[in-house]
Scaffold this active site. Structure first.
Site, mmCIF file in Angstrom:
data_model
loop_
_atom_site.group_PDB
_atom_site.id
_atom_site.type_symbol
_atom_site.label_atom_id
_atom_site.label_comp_id
_atom_site.label_asym_id
_atom_site.label_seq_id
_atom_site.Cartn_x
_atom_site.Cartn_y
_atom_site.Cartn_z
ATOM 1 C CG HIS A 105 -5.485 -2.114 -0.790
ATOM 2 N ND1 HIS A 105 -5.793 -0.575 -0.283
ATOM 3 C CD2 HIS A 105 -6.115 -2.842 -0.907
ATOM 4 C CE1 HIS A 105 -6.581 -0.879 0.437
ATOM 5 N NE2 HIS A 105 -6.824 -2.292 0.235
ATOM 6 C CD GLU A 163 -0.942 1.009 4.105
ATOM 7 O OE1 GLU A 163 -0.572 2.070 3.627
ATOM 8 O OE2 GLU A 163 -2.093 0.737 4.928
ATOM 9 C CG HIS A 207 -1.759 -1.242 1.633
ATOM 10 N ND1 HIS A 207 -2.749 -0.658 1.460
ATOM 11 C CD2 HIS A 207 -1.787 -2.488 2.604
ATOM 12 C CE1 HIS A 207 -3.816 -2.216 2.005
ATOM 13 N NE2 HIS A 207 -2.145 -3.211 2.575
ATOM 14 C CG ASP A 231 -3.274 1.891 -1.383
ATOM 15 O OD1 ASP A 231 -4.022 1.427 -2.278
ATOM 16 O OD2 ASP A 231 -2.857 1.412 -0.565
HETATM 17 ZN ZN ZN Z 1 -4.674 0.958 0.572
#
Ligand code: ZN
Length: 200
Positions: free
Chosen positions: A165, A128, A47, A175
């Site tokens: 994602h 992330e 992400h 993303d």
């Molecule tokens: Zn995401």
């Protein structure tokens, strides 16, 4: 002999937390639960995130995952009732934070499906990367990411795929976006001679 192949990997304790010392900071998020019984963790989901959108370098992503955003700030209003997390965050400097044990289910993917299997949070690990859909990521972030992927693969040998994602939630998520360089991930995997497929 490549340097990358012999770099120091991150270790994980049996309960799924990194043992990286200064290389991995642990901030335990309350936003997680148990995976379904006997789940094989075989997917890694990438992400991007910034909080507030487009602003880097603060600690608001951590605050979001810890449910500690400043409720008096108007800009955070839309985020206050979210209960989200990921297993890892890679900051712009390349520094790494772990929020949820690999053994547990982090809440990063939402409604999603991977090659016909729905509910990706069940069987995936979320990473992330601090950034947006509109600008490049840093070398330090790719270095940390490559090392993290191989370290997770060493701990969880069933890990067989890395995806975005956007791939598991098309139309809803974009993303890590067009500026994310998948070749850097491919290189890290090939250098370590691991069998992990990339989607896309
Ligand atoms: Zn995401």
């Amino acid at each position: 002999m490549s340097l990358g192949k012999h770099r120091k990997r991150l270790g994980f304790s049996e309960n799924g937390w990194c043992e990286g010392g200064s290389k991995c900071r642990i901030l335990k998020s309350p936003n997680f639960d148990s995976r379904p019984q006997n789940t094989t963790i075989d997917l890694l989901v990438l992400h991007n995130i910034s909080v507030p959108e487009g602003i880097f370098g603060g600690t608001e992503i951590e605050n979001l995952f810890l449910n500690q955003l400043d409720a008096s700030k108007k800009i955070f209003k839309p985020l206050l009732n979210l209960k989200v997390s990921s297993h890892f965050l890679i900051k712009r400097t390349g520094s790494l934070v772990q929020f949820v044990s690999l053994r547990d289910r982090a809440w990063h993917a939402g409604k999603s499906s991977f090659l016909g299997r729905v509910g990706c949070n069940d069987f995936s690990i979320g990473i992330e990367i601090e950034g947006t859909d509109f600008e490049k990521f840093n070398d330090a972030q790719y270095d940390t990411l490559g090392n993290l992927i191989i370290s997770i693969k060493n701990f969880l040998p069933a890990l067989s795929a890395v995806t975005s994602h956007s791939f598991i939630a098309p139309g809803r998520k974009t993303d890590p976006g067009p500026y994310f360089d998948w070749n850097r991930v491919r290189e890290a995997i090939e250098t370590a001679e691991k069998n992990i497929f990339l989607f896309p």
